[in-house]
Design a protein around this motif. Structure first.
Motif, mmCIF file in Angstrom:
data_model
loop_
_atom_site.group_PDB
_atom_site.id
_atom_site.type_symbol
_atom_site.label_atom_id
_atom_site.label_comp_id
_atom_site.label_asym_id
_atom_site.label_seq_id
_atom_site.Cartn_x
_atom_site.Cartn_y
_atom_site.Cartn_z
ATOM 1 N N VAL B 194 0.958 -1.463 0.245
ATOM 2 C CA VAL B 194 0.013 0.180 0.010
ATOM 3 C C VAL B 194 0.967 1.446 -0.219
ATOM 4 O O VAL B 194 0.487 2.212 -0.699
ATOM 5 C CB VAL B 194 -1.167 0.120 1.104
ATOM 6 C CG1 VAL B 194 -1.835 1.330 1.369
ATOM 7 C CG2 VAL B 194 -1.959 -1.190 1.010
ATOM 8 N N GLN B 196 3.689 1.502 -1.425
ATOM 9 C CA GLN B 196 4.116 1.641 -2.841
ATOM 10 C C GLN B 196 2.973 2.337 -3.674
ATOM 11 O O GLN B 196 3.519 3.204 -4.662
ATOM 12 C CB GLN B 196 4.427 0.329 -3.394
ATOM 13 C CG GLN B 196 4.936 0.415 -4.826
ATOM 14 C CD GLN B 196 6.272 1.157 -4.928
ATOM 15 O OE1 GLN B 196 7.346 0.794 -4.605
ATOM 16 N NE2 GLN B 196 6.125 2.131 -5.939
ATOM 17 N N ILE B 197 1.806 1.984 -3.561
ATOM 18 C CA ILE B 197 0.674 2.386 -4.444
ATOM 19 C C ILE B 197 0.598 3.869 -4.209
ATOM 20 O O ILE B 197 0.555 4.812 -5.017
ATOM 21 C CB ILE B 197 -0.454 1.715 -3.964
ATOM 22 C CG1 ILE B 197 -0.374 0.328 -4.707
ATOM 23 C CG2 ILE B 197 -1.725 2.450 -4.496
ATOM 24 C CD1 ILE B 197 -1.595 -0.888 -4.254
ATOM 25 N N SER B 200 3.400 6.109 -5.260
ATOM 26 C CA SER B 200 3.396 6.241 -6.895
ATOM 27 C C SER B 200 2.420 7.167 -7.203
ATOM 28 O O SER B 200 2.503 8.053 -8.039
ATOM 29 C CB SER B 200 3.115 4.809 -7.552
ATOM 30 O OG SER B 200 4.213 4.164 -7.412
ATOM 31 N N SER B 230 10.177 2.687 -8.324
ATOM 32 C CA SER B 230 10.423 1.250 -8.628
ATOM 33 C C SER B 230 10.087 0.606 -9.854
ATOM 34 O O SER B 230 9.121 1.467 -10.791
ATOM 35 C CB SER B 230 9.458 0.651 -7.522
ATOM 36 O OG SER B 230 9.911 0.971 -6.228
ATOM 37 N N PRO B 232 7.897 -0.886 -12.893
ATOM 38 C CA PRO B 232 6.480 -1.119 -12.992
ATOM 39 C C PRO B 232 6.260 -2.781 -13.366
ATOM 40 O O PRO B 232 5.502 -3.243 -12.728
ATOM 41 C CB PRO B 232 6.242 -0.396 -14.323
ATOM 42 C CG PRO B 232 7.200 0.720 -14.640
ATOM 43 C CD PRO B 232 8.669 0.022 -13.734
ATOM 44 N N TRP B 235 6.493 -4.893 -10.144
ATOM 45 C CA TRP B 235 5.422 -4.481 -9.104
ATOM 46 C C TRP B 235 4.117 -4.580 -9.752
ATOM 47 O O TRP B 235 3.158 -4.987 -8.580
ATOM 48 C CB TRP B 235 5.625 -2.848 -8.712
ATOM 49 C CG TRP B 235 6.315 -2.471 -7.315
ATOM 50 C CD1 TRP B 235 7.797 -2.244 -7.621
ATOM 51 C CD2 TRP B 235 6.154 -3.029 -6.306
ATOM 52 N NE1 TRP B 235 8.454 -2.440 -6.193
ATOM 53 C CE2 TRP B 235 7.166 -2.897 -5.379
ATOM 54 C CE3 TRP B 235 4.977 -3.016 -5.379
ATOM 55 C CZ2 TRP B 235 7.493 -2.873 -4.081
ATOM 56 C CZ3 TRP B 235 4.848 -3.471 -4.228
ATOM 57 C CH2 TRP B 235 6.305 -3.109 -3.623
ATOM 58 N N VAL B 236 3.715 -4.928 -10.882
ATOM 59 C CA VAL B 236 2.600 -5.295 -11.233
ATOM 60 C C VAL B 236 2.258 -6.859 -10.804
ATOM 61 O O VAL B 236 1.351 -7.174 -10.324
ATOM 62 C CB VAL B 236 2.458 -5.388 -12.774
ATOM 63 C CG1 VAL B 236 1.043 -6.092 -13.217
ATOM 64 C CG2 VAL B 236 2.293 -3.868 -13.243
ATOM 65 N N GLU B 237 3.592 -7.434 -10.902
ATOM 66 C CA GLU B 237 3.470 -8.985 -10.377
ATOM 67 C C GLU B 237 3.113 -8.946 -8.730
ATOM 68 O O GLU B 237 2.213 -9.822 -8.432
ATOM 69 C CB GLU B 237 4.617 -9.862 -10.716
ATOM 70 C CG GLU B 237 4.683 -9.916 -12.187
ATOM 71 C CD GLU B 237 3.358 -10.624 -12.993
ATOM 72 O OE1 GLU B 237 2.874 -11.363 -12.420
ATOM 73 O OE2 GLU B 237 3.105 -9.831 -13.884
ATOM 74 N N LEU B 239 1.729 -6.666 -6.984
ATOM 75 C CA LEU B 239 0.498 -5.994 -6.542
ATOM 76 C C LEU B 239 -0.672 -7.078 -6.797
ATOM 77 O O LEU B 239 -1.441 -7.398 -6.339
ATOM 78 C CB LEU B 239 0.297 -4.867 -7.079
ATOM 79 C CG LEU B 239 1.369 -3.800 -6.672
ATOM 80 C CD1 LEU B 239 0.817 -2.429 -7.378
ATOM 81 C CD2 LEU B 239 1.097 -3.512 -5.083
ATOM 82 N N ALA B 240 -0.408 -7.773 -8.005
ATOM 83 C CA ALA B 240 -1.416 -8.439 -8.592
ATOM 84 C C ALA B 240 -1.551 -10.003 -7.587
ATOM 85 O O ALA B 240 -2.550 -10.614 -7.255
ATOM 86 C CB ALA B 240 -1.231 -8.906 -10.176
ATOM 87 N N ALA B 243 -3.291 -9.151 -4.284
ATOM 88 C CA ALA B 243 -4.558 -8.257 -4.447
ATOM 89 C C ALA B 243 -5.510 -8.454 -3.310
ATOM 90 O O ALA B 243 -5.991 -7.502 -2.827
ATOM 91 C CB ALA B 243 -5.095 -8.300 -5.862
ATOM 92 N N ILE B 246 -4.447 -6.529 -0.411
ATOM 93 C CA ILE B 246 -4.128 -5.137 -0.824
ATOM 94 C C ILE B 246 -5.389 -4.351 -0.797
ATOM 95 O O ILE B 246 -5.716 -3.419 -0.156
ATOM 96 C CB ILE B 246 -3.340 -4.869 -1.917
ATOM 97 C CG1 ILE B 246 -1.938 -5.499 -1.737
ATOM 98 C CG2 ILE B 246 -2.880 -3.487 -2.109
ATOM 99 C CD1 ILE B 246 -1.022 -5.711 -2.956
#
Lengths: 376, 376
Positions: B194, B196-197, B200, B230, B232, B235-237, B239-240, B243, B246
């Motif tokens: 969170v 990180q989100i 960003s 960071s 992308p 981080w997509v991996e 966060l996904a 999920a 989060i």
């Protein structure tokens, strides 16, 4: 001490808090006579005791410059009064929000409280202190050293307003920048007020977290929430004062966060969600990369002009001293430094930021001297 | 080099990226034989060249421990395969998300791919690296030094799983912590994903800002957005993969931001808004204060056990060295340090964090030696 001829003298400071007090200390060091006024006689007396200036006398010399160093909600009235009380003086204010102050000074001209000639003597200012403490007791003559000093002229102002404030900014070691009131308010909304809101927001998510989870905290969390320790009373005034400039930026961020919530829901709920969900997260991080790249200075923007060398440093007195002495003898200047260590560990890691191209020399020379330097 | 008797030997590492490679380097330094496997033969060869271990041979000794160091989306399958391939070995994985991996290993038991005895040999792990780079080329034996090493047991696991991983964590200088899979995922959502989100998100608000506005950036903005640099794809991996843990935290933050937008609208639009608008902003900042106070370590939490002394340091080689040498001779240990300076300025301000109670001694001794120390 003799006054530089381009500095106004004497200067009347109305409001002897952190900003007024620090400005007084810095200008007095340059030989300027400082006359102090504050709604609280006790505060004025403390400022005098701290060497900020002398109490303003009714029959003393007229000020060439009046600085209203008061919060945004009272600054405009004090500026209007000062324009009437000191018909020859340039008048400025240091409120951290500029458009609402200017609008009320323009209103005073519109309703005849001041004339057009008076309005011409007003110029706004925002010396950025970068320090969220308050009171004259915290005042320092070096408060503005290396900080932006925003000068905020308006179309009907005399040019000498800007040139006088530039001279003052330079004298106190600040970096003068000229912006109009609207531009100033939008700028501080972006670089200061919205980051404060979102840093506080990150920190609020930690209030109910288990202690064991908090034990997994790393440097990223510490950096992200450092400004979330700020004083609530002060920040409510700042955010309320600049609400019109902050609201659209926060709304845009909120709308983007709506999309992130939807993407996380899709990714968490279905084994094979729409590809758009991943794209939403990827563009959040990628756009964030672009935003960070726009920050000037050593950490943002200049990432390709500096290199980092990581050195293990035993956690006992004198070790960092030895490291920096050896850097000095190697002839490599330290541009920035971050020290990373965990309580209870016998070593820390010093992240030495040096000019790009110097890292190989530093690494090999430090290794020759017995330091453990991490692989690049 | 001899192996400590409590460490498993040999260790098979499946996946030779940053984590697998660093773990191999650290365990090999302790005398453990490291057998390497990777989907890419080129990556395995590079890892061997970098000294991580040797290529696993079909007729070599059976591993006592298998470490699956692969991304969350492939980790579970590799764990199930390893439990079947190495019937005597303990099997762990280092994926940064734990519940989804465990669920898929439990599924394999439910559908008969592995037996209950196999399941008992699995224990999850998350050695936290705190470094958003990837690839074996970035591997370092000190990567886990002082970092949390989360051990993630499940109710059907053998106790030796936890004790073996504790021995490994301690050997590589990490700090072992035991959490169940759900607790781990919730913890990293709070302290890492969170933040990180939202970091960003702050940075995305800067993409359209004027250069002149960016010139007003201060340390607060730099801190808040540091992790927004960071990668992308990585981080997509992350966060996904996490999920479900989060999403509720981000949703709560979004709801709170809705309230902030309403409060800012009220404060910006009406001269005398409802008192609730100011209260919303005040409680955001105040709750943020409480959240920051929960972060352990030198910056959060421990604010009353450390004091800061600010010293002006001329920006030329050797000056910081001289300062720290003198701190050493005064006998005051440096607990943390932040260096603050603006490009083009001849001085910087060193914020020296020392144990509370030592600040007066340090201040007076440094002043005696000619340093400019800011007022407390």
């Amino acid at each position: 001490v003799t006054t530089h001829s381009f500095l106004p003298d004497p200067v009347r400071i109305i409001g002897t808090g952190l900003i007024g007090g620090s400005l007084g200390l810095a200008l007095r060091a340059a030989g300027v006579r400082i006359q102090l006024e504050d709604a609280s006689p006790g505060t004025t007396a403390l400022a005098v005791e701290l060497g900020v200036g002398t109490v303003a006398e009714p029959d003393g010399p007229s000020p060439e410059l009046v600085v209203v160093a008061a919060p945004p909600d009272v600054a405009a009235d004090l500026v209007v009064q000062a324009l009437r009380r000191f018909p020859g003086a340039l008048v400025t204010d240091t409120a951290s929000v500029k458009e609402s102050v200017l609008v009320r000074v323009l209103d005073a001209r519109a309703n005849g409280t001041i004339g057009t000639g008076d309005l011409a003597r007003y110029v706004g200012a925002h010396p950025m202190a970068g320090r969220e403490v308050s009171g004259v007791i915290a005042a320092r003559s070096d408060l503005f050293q290396g900080r932006p000093f925003v000068i905020v002229p308006h179309p009907e102002g005399e040019p000498r307003g800007v040139s006088t404030l530039k001279a003052i900014a330079t004298e106190i070691g600040a970096v003068p920048t000229v912006l109009d009131a609207h531009g100033h308010d939008a700028a501080v909304a972006h670089v200061s007020h919205v980051p404060q809101i979102l840093s506080s927001l990150v920190a609020t998510t930690l209030t109910g977290t288990e202690d064991k989870a908090m034990g997994l905290s790393g440097q990223g969390l510490r950096d992200t929430t450092r400004i979330a320790s700020s004083d609530p009373r002060l920040w409510v005034e700042i955010l309320a004062g600049n609400a019109p400039a902050i609201a659209p930026v926060v709304r845009e961020a909120r709308d983007r966060l709506d999309g992130v919530v939807d993407a996380l829901d899709a990714l968490g709920g279905t084994p094979d969600p729409d590809a758009g969900a991943r794209r939403t997260l990827a563009s959040l991080i990628a756009d964030g990369n672009r935003g960070v790249g726009r920050i000037p200075g050593k950490h943002g923007g200049g990432t390709d002009t500096f290199s980092t060398v990581r050195v293990l440093v035993p956690d006992r007195p004198g070790e960092l001293g030895r490291l920096f002495t050896e850097m000095g003898s190697i002839g490599v200047n330290l541009e920035d430094l971050q020290l990373e260590h965990t309580l209870g560990q016998p070593v820390g890691v010093a992240h030495l930021s040096v000019r790009a191209g110097r890292e190989d020399l530093l690494t090999s020379e430090l290794r020759d001297r017995g330091w453990t330097v991490a692989e690049a």
